[in-house]
Design a protein around this motif. Structure first.
Motif, short mmCIF file in Angstrom:
data_model
loop_
_atom_site.label_atom_id
_atom_site.label_comp_id
_atom_site.label_asym_id
_atom_site.label_seq_id
_atom_site.Cartn_x
_atom_site.Cartn_y
_atom_site.Cartn_z
N PHE B 83 -1.70 9.27 0.10
CA PHE B 83 -2.14 9.85 1.12
C PHE B 83 -2.24 8.19 1.86
O PHE B 83 -1.94 8.32 3.91
N GLU B 84 -2.32 6.97 1.41
CA GLU B 84 -1.00 6.16 2.05
C GLU B 84 -0.36 6.27 2.79
O GLU B 84 0.47 5.84 3.61
N GLN B 85 0.90 6.43 2.07
CA GLN B 85 2.21 6.20 2.18
C GLN B 85 2.20 7.61 3.65
O GLN B 85 3.60 7.37 3.96
N ASP B 90 2.64 2.99 12.04
CA ASP B 90 1.33 2.29 13.75
C ASP B 90 -0.47 2.19 12.60
O ASP B 90 0.01 1.33 12.70
N GLN B 91 -0.87 3.36 12.63
CA GLN B 91 -1.91 3.18 11.33
C GLN B 91 -2.04 2.45 10.54
O GLN B 91 -3.44 2.10 10.46
N ARG B 92 -1.15 2.04 9.85
CA ARG B 92 -1.24 1.31 8.47
C ARG B 92 -1.21 -0.11 8.86
O ARG B 92 -1.90 -0.75 8.27
N PHE B 97 -5.77 1.66 9.08
CA PHE B 97 -6.00 3.52 8.12
C PHE B 97 -7.04 2.54 7.22
O PHE B 97 -8.05 2.93 6.43
N GLN B 98 -6.96 1.24 7.06
CA GLN B 98 -7.88 0.22 6.18
C GLN B 98 -9.60 0.66 6.58
O GLN B 98 -9.67 0.29 5.88
N GLU B 103 -15.27 2.43 6.63
CA GLU B 103 -16.04 3.36 7.28
C GLU B 103 -16.85 4.26 6.63
O GLU B 103 -17.88 4.41 6.10
N ALA B 104 -15.67 4.94 5.83
CA ALA B 104 -15.67 6.21 5.39
C ALA B 104 -16.69 5.58 4.26
O ALA B 104 -17.78 6.52 3.63
#
Lengths: 133, 142
Positions: B83-85, B90-92, B97-98, B103-104
């Motif tokens: 999921f992370e990779q 940009d979002q990472r 992402f974090q 938040e979730a």
């Protein structure tokens, strides 16, 4: 490996038999997870017009590649690792051999297999008259 | 004190909404696979007498704990990495992402979302609501 899985059910059936014989709760859990996660992969990756069987064949093909240390997604690698770690050691037939044999059986060209069966049924062995040995 | 139940639906909804906003096919695929595999984990690991909902909550909580560095199975870690990779760089790299994952997790634990401005060290001190009133103090010589 240049071949690809043609019938994932053969692969799954072969490994399933071994898992049942081993009768280890952790291995059974890992195998159930693997099977169901592979199904999830096939569902997500099924292309338009692609059959469910073909999508499953591809997913299991990716799994075997991952199991053999080839290029694979993180999750496929992890599923293969989970199964390997849960596999009992010191058995007559280790998991790696089971996977190899199952892969070979599932990778045979189905057309070739059908042709063999047809040949057998169409041309049963008959006693040839005459001739001395 | 009763343990707060992990609200897997809140976790899933928050992440799903963001994944859609990001609009990256590979990332969306990874999230679909992760959700499918978490459903599978819940089914396989469901204890006798345990509800399907509870089993699903536990699977999602294990996934969330993995993000917080808790020990997990290879497949759970594999899901996290996948999921992370697959998240666009940009979002990472900008921390989005974090932030969304945090938040979730907060939402799933029933916590209020933290203020991103107040929590961002780059944001500097918060602006006062009204400028301080300068008044001449009576008396005193310097």
């Amino acid at each position: 490996m240049s071949e690809h899985i043609q019938d994932y059910k053969l692969f799954v059936g072969a490994v399933q038999g071994w898992v049942e014989e081993a009768n280890e709760p952790l291995l059974t859990r890992a195998w159930r997870l693997t099977r169901a996660c592979l199904m999830a992969h096939a569902v997500v990756d099924k292309g338009p017009g692609q059959s469910w069987g073909d999508a499953s064949n591809e997913a299991w093909d990716d799994f075997v590649v991952a199991y053999n240390g080839g290029e694979a997604t993180f999750l496929m690698e992890a599923l293969a690792q989970d199964l390997q770690v849960a596999a009992p050691v010191g058995t007559d037939k280790p998991l790696i051999v089971v996977v190899e044999e199952a892969y070979r059986a599932a990778s045979q060209n189905p057309a070739r297999k059908r042709a063999k069966r047809t040949t057998r049924s169409d041309h049963p062995f008959t006693v040839i008259q005459g001739g001395d040995t | 004190m009763d343990k707060i139940r992990f609200n897997d639906r809140a976790f899933k909804a928050h992440v799903t909404k963001w994944v859609k906003e990001v609009g990256d096919d590979e990332f969306a695929r990874a999230w679909e696979v992760v959700m499918g595999c978490l459903a599978v984990h819940a089914k396989v690991d469901r204890q006798s007498g345990q509800s399907a909902n509870q089993a699903r909550r536990e699977a999602y909580e294990d996934f969330a704990l993995g993000f917080e560095g808790e020990q997990a199975t290879y497949s759970m870690i594999g899901m996290l990495h996948e999921f992370e990779q697959t998240c666009p760089v940009d979002q990472r790299e900008d921390g989005e992402f974090q932030r969304v994952v945090d938040e979730a997790i907060s939402l799933a634990r029933g916590e209020s979302l933290s203020d991103p401005v107040l929590d961002d060290p780059r944001a500097g001190p918060p602006e006062p609501e009204s400028p301080p009133q300068l008044t001449v103090l009576p008396g005193g010589r310097s």
